[in-house]
Design an enzyme around this catalytic site. Structure first.
Site, mmCIF file in Angstrom:
data_model
loop_
_atom_site.group_PDB
_atom_site.id
_atom_site.type_symbol
_atom_site.label_atom_id
_atom_site.label_comp_id
_atom_site.label_asym_id
_atom_site.label_seq_id
_atom_site.Cartn_x
_atom_site.Cartn_y
_atom_site.Cartn_z
ATOM 1 N N ILE A 1 6.153 6.863 18.151
ATOM 2 C CA ILE A 1 5.842 7.633 16.711
ATOM 3 C C ILE A 1 4.731 8.161 16.289
ATOM 4 C CG2 ILE A 1 5.802 6.966 14.097
ATOM 5 C CD1 ILE A 1 7.958 4.999 14.658
ATOM 6 N N ARG A 5 -4.326 10.461 3.840
ATOM 7 C CA ARG A 5 -3.059 10.783 4.087
ATOM 8 C C ARG A 5 -2.150 11.161 3.190
ATOM 9 N NH1 ARG A 5 -0.353 14.161 7.374
ATOM 10 N NH2 ARG A 5 1.875 13.840 7.157
ATOM 11 N N LYS A 18 0.360 -1.210 -0.395
ATOM 12 C CA LYS A 18 0.279 0.309 -0.365
ATOM 13 C C LYS A 18 1.042 1.224 -0.097
ATOM 14 C CE LYS A 18 -1.400 2.244 3.726
ATOM 15 N NZ LYS A 18 -1.213 2.928 4.209
ATOM 16 N N ASN A 19 2.173 0.676 1.318
ATOM 17 C CA ASN A 19 2.955 2.708 1.231
ATOM 18 C C ASN A 19 3.384 3.110 -0.369
ATOM 19 O OD1 ASN A 19 0.762 3.469 3.540
ATOM 20 N ND2 ASN A 19 2.609 2.471 5.290
ATOM 21 N N ARG A 78 -0.982 14.991 12.665
ATOM 22 C CA ARG A 78 -0.018 14.284 11.360
ATOM 23 C C ARG A 78 0.376 16.053 10.575
ATOM 24 N NH1 ARG A 78 -1.984 9.275 9.158
ATOM 25 N NH2 ARG A 78 0.113 8.743 8.670
ATOM 26 N N PRO A 79 1.620 17.311 11.398
ATOM 27 C CA PRO A 79 1.823 18.424 10.268
ATOM 28 C C PRO A 79 2.854 17.819 9.279
ATOM 29 C CG PRO A 79 3.425 17.749 12.356
ATOM 30 C CD PRO A 79 2.176 16.824 12.183
ATOM 31 N N ILE A 80 2.694 18.369 8.255
ATOM 32 C CA ILE A 80 3.393 18.125 7.044
ATOM 33 C C ILE A 80 4.465 19.246 7.225
ATOM 34 C CG2 ILE A 80 1.598 17.413 5.766
ATOM 35 C CD1 ILE A 80 0.836 19.978 4.118
ATOM 36 N N ASP A 81 5.641 19.914 7.398
ATOM 37 C CA ASP A 81 6.085 20.896 8.015
ATOM 38 C C ASP A 81 7.971 20.453 7.154
ATOM 39 O OD1 ASP A 81 6.185 19.392 10.376
ATOM 40 O OD2 ASP A 81 8.091 20.531 11.055
ATOM 41 N N GLN A 82 7.893 19.078 7.646
ATOM 42 C CA GLN A 82 9.246 18.530 6.977
ATOM 43 C C GLN A 82 8.983 18.223 5.460
ATOM 44 O OE1 GLN A 82 11.720 18.500 8.727
ATOM 45 N NE2 GLN A 82 10.651 19.178 10.114
ATOM 46 N N ARG A 138 -9.153 0.192 3.422
ATOM 47 C CA ARG A 138 -8.398 0.777 2.968
ATOM 48 C C ARG A 138 -6.446 0.253 2.400
ATOM 49 N NH1 ARG A 138 -8.064 6.335 5.963
ATOM 50 N NH2 ARG A 138 -6.777 6.652 4.363
ATOM 51 N N ASP A 143 3.458 0.223 12.215
ATOM 52 C CA ASP A 143 2.823 -0.455 12.062
ATOM 53 C C ASP A 143 2.089 -1.700 11.490
ATOM 54 O OD1 ASP A 143 1.897 2.656 10.443
ATOM 55 O OD2 ASP A 143 2.988 1.469 8.461
HETATM 56 N N1 EPU Z 1 5.843 14.463 10.872
HETATM 57 C C1 EPU Z 1 6.572 15.584 11.555
HETATM 58 N N2 EPU Z 1 6.259 16.522 10.186
HETATM 59 C C2 EPU Z 1 6.348 16.150 9.367
HETATM 60 C C3 EPU Z 1 5.817 14.841 8.800
HETATM 61 C C4 EPU Z 1 6.026 14.206 9.534
HETATM 62 O O1 EPU Z 1 6.140 16.131 12.480
HETATM 63 O O2 EPU Z 1 6.314 17.193 8.225
HETATM 64 C C5 EPU Z 1 5.886 13.232 12.546
HETATM 65 C C6 EPU Z 1 4.791 12.467 12.033
HETATM 66 O O3 EPU Z 1 3.662 13.162 12.617
HETATM 67 C C7 EPU Z 1 4.924 11.355 12.752
HETATM 68 C C8 EPU Z 1 6.296 10.964 12.208
HETATM 69 O O4 EPU Z 1 7.372 12.015 11.702
HETATM 70 O O5 EPU Z 1 5.731 11.655 14.412
HETATM 71 C C9 EPU Z 1 6.829 9.631 11.523
HETATM 72 O O6 EPU Z 1 5.367 10.416 10.114
HETATM 73 P P1 EPU Z 1 5.947 9.620 9.047
HETATM 74 O O7 EPU Z 1 5.518 10.696 8.031
HETATM 75 O O8 EPU Z 1 7.169 8.799 8.826
HETATM 76 O O9 EPU Z 1 5.007 9.286 8.321
HETATM 77 P P2 EPU Z 1 3.351 9.054 7.093
HETATM 78 O O10 EPU Z 1 4.262 9.661 5.996
HETATM 79 O O11 EPU Z 1 2.708 10.214 7.345
HETATM 80 C C10 EPU Z 1 3.467 6.574 6.596
HETATM 81 C C11 EPU Z 1 2.416 5.464 6.356
HETATM 82 C C12 EPU Z 1 2.002 5.156 7.578
HETATM 83 C C13 EPU Z 1 3.242 4.919 8.579
HETATM 84 C C14 EPU Z 1 4.335 5.957 8.668
HETATM 85 C C15 EPU Z 1 5.614 6.120 9.626
HETATM 86 C C16 EPU Z 1 2.305 6.144 4.566
HETATM 87 C C17 EPU Z 1 0.803 6.732 2.885
HETATM 88 N N3 EPU Z 1 1.696 6.039 5.210
HETATM 89 O O12 EPU Z 1 2.864 7.607 7.105
HETATM 90 O O13 EPU Z 1 1.280 4.423 7.706
HETATM 91 O O14 EPU Z 1 2.676 4.293 9.563
HETATM 92 O O15 EPU Z 1 4.764 6.231 7.363
HETATM 93 O O16 EPU Z 1 6.618 4.405 8.940
HETATM 94 O O17 EPU Z 1 2.866 5.574 3.637
HETATM 95 C C18 EPU Z 1 -0.290 2.566 7.955
HETATM 96 O O18 EPU Z 1 -0.262 2.044 6.705
HETATM 97 O O19 EPU Z 1 -1.020 2.535 8.858
HETATM 98 C C19 EPU Z 1 0.322 4.045 8.190
HETATM 99 C C20 EPU Z 1 -0.243 5.157 8.875
#
Ligand code: EPU
Length: 431
Positions: A327, A93, A22-23, A122-126, A397, A305
């Site tokens: 996380i 997401r 999926k991811n 779940r911020p997107i600042d990065q 999903r 996950d």
């Molecule tokens: N974070 C920030 N700022 C950002 C981005 C992330 O603070 O700009 C924080 C998040 O809030 C979290 C941590 O960084 O605390 C890690 O988040 P990450 O960005 O790695 O997660 P993601 O990309 O939103 C993906 C998977 C998730 C999986 C996480 C961690 C996808 C679509 N989703 O999410 O998958 O848990 O990486 O490995 O790839 C799932 O499949 O059930 C799922 C939630």
């Protein structure tokens, strides 16, 4: 509204074939926007998150043809307006990947702030930090992220935290930028590598994916290709834990055992037999389940996950276990549901403390999110009696044909329509 009805306590047997990841798929489907020709994606999982991605692409003017159940042809040449509206983005997401791909192609993107499973903030600042480093201006208005860049120019992107989504978005936005981009403190998950491999097969120049430094030399063109998505690490892990919780001996096929190393190590520590083959793993019982402590970490650590599933297994292990997961803020919402099934489990800040019990007992429960829902399926399979799981749309999903795959393994699980009382009665009578 559908629900799953499980009559638990049966051993699983036989083999199951894992679907595409999926991811990886959600990012690769979005990445077809960067291609200068049509792409064919194979091993594409039939799950609702992918259906949403396709809907988003179609709404922007892409042509999508299903060649078979898991093979799809995507032509994004018809996309002219780089905009994903709220009603599309809010559901998922991964809609954030349209920020990177639309910016990479049009130097402009308008995407409503993404939704997805409620795992806390779940911020997107990065992600924005990466786009900014490449020369894009951003603003947020009416819940929509707007990105604009006169040109995209390679740069150093240093992430303050390890983020899968931001790493993938940095690759997507920089792959056609002018010059050289270095992404430091990059995520190393298998799906990050798969997205890089997909882009490289189109003619991109990306090195180092799978390490914490990724180097991207921008290219002018990316050609359409045929590409097969990697198998889903988490779906495989979920079936591994389901087998362990039911003391079953099953073969799980179409996996990359290297991607499963942390899950395999955890299961062995708990006392579960795991035999590795080239593209399969066998799970078999090996005596009583033992207590352990686990902490989730970015890859190659134990994946967040898989936290709800392994914690569910530990509710049946001998002794007290602790599973720590910091996380996301909100990944323990299955705990109160498990307690209703007789588990001795409590949340303590960023951890669950589990005292193993002899058995779980079937109960009506609700799936609070995707992986929590999968954990409740495992609990239902292991429990004595009948478990009814509501809100199964969360589970669908990310798990292709989970009910059918479990039925093939001999599980007594049915998908029934909640609104259809006759069907519910029929299922109960079968039991
Ligand atoms: N974070 C920030 N700022 C950002 C981005 C992330 O603070 O700009 C924080 C998040 O809030 C979290 C941590 O960084 O605390 C890690 O988040 P990450 O960005 O790695 O997660 P993601 O990309 O939103 C993906 C998977 C998730 C999986 C996480 C961690 C996808 C679509 N989703 O999410 O998958 O848990 O990486 O490995 O790839 C799932 O499949 O059930 C799922 C939630």
């Amino acid at each position: 509204m559908e629900k799953y009805v499980i009559h638990g306590g049966k051993k699983l047997e036989g083999e199951v074939t894992i679907s595409g990841a999926k991811n990886a798929a959600v990012a690769i489907v979005a990445a077809t926007i960067l291609s200068d020709g049509p792409c064919i994606l194979d091993n594409c999982p039939q799950i609702s998150d992918i259906t949403f991605c396709m809907k988003i692409l179609r709404s922007m003017g892409a042509e999508i043809k299903l060649l078979n159940k898991n093979k799809v042809r995507i032509d994004t040449s018809g996309i002219v307006v780089p905009k994903v509206p709220y009603e599309m983005a809010r559901v998922m997401r991964a809609s954030s990947y349209f920020l990177g791909t639309l910016l990479g192609r049009f130097h402009e993107a308008h995407v409503a702030l993404p939704g997805g499973c409620d795992l806390g903030d779940r911020p997107i600042d990065q992600h924005l930090k990466a786009f900014h480093a490449l020369g894009a201006e951003d603003s947020i208005e009416n819940g929509e992220v707007h990105l604009n860049a006169e040109s995209l120019i390679g740069n150093l992107i240093y992430f303050d935290i390890n983020s899968v989504g931001a790493t993938i978005n940095a690759m997507l936005a920089s792959v056609k930028a002018d010059g050289y981009t270095v992404i430091e403190n990059a995520a190393r998950e298998p799906h990050v590598v798969d997205v890089a491999n997909f882009l490289n097969s189109m003619g991109a120049d990306i090195m180092g994916a799978g390490t914490d430094t990724i180097k991207v030399r921008g290219v002018k063109k990316l050609k359409g290709v045929e590409y097969s998505i990697i198998p889903d690490q988490i779906e495989a892990g979920t079936f591994m834990v389901a087998a362990a919780a039911t003391h079953s001996d099953i073969m799980i096929k179409n996996v990359i055992p290297k991607h499963l190393e942390s899950i395999t190590a955890a299961l062995r520590k708990i006392g579960v037999g795991v035999e590795e083959f080239d593209e399969a793993v066998r799970i078999y019982p090996c005596g009583e389940l033992k207590r352990t402590s686990i902490k989730t970490m970015p890859h190659p650590g134990f994946p967040t996950d898989m936290q709800p599933q392994i914690s569910t297994l530990l509710t049946l292990a001998h002794g007290a276990s602790v599973v720590t997961d910091d996380i996301f803020d909100n990944r323990f919402r299955y705990v109160s549901e498990l307690r209703r099934m007789g588990a001795d489990i409590v949340v303590n800040d960023k951890a669950v403390i589990i005292q193993g019990v002899e058995k779980l007992k079937g109960a009506p429960v609700m799936a609070p999110d995707l992986r929590a829902g999968a954990a409740l399926v495992i609990a239902g399979l292991a429990a004595e009696g009948t478990t009814e799981i509501g809100d199964t749309h969360f589970i669908e999903r990310g798990y292709e044909n989970i009910v059918e795959k479990l039925q093939k393994l001999g599980a007594d699980i049915q998908r029934v329509d909640k609104e259809d009382p006759e069907e519910c009665v029929a299922v109960k009578k079968q039991a």
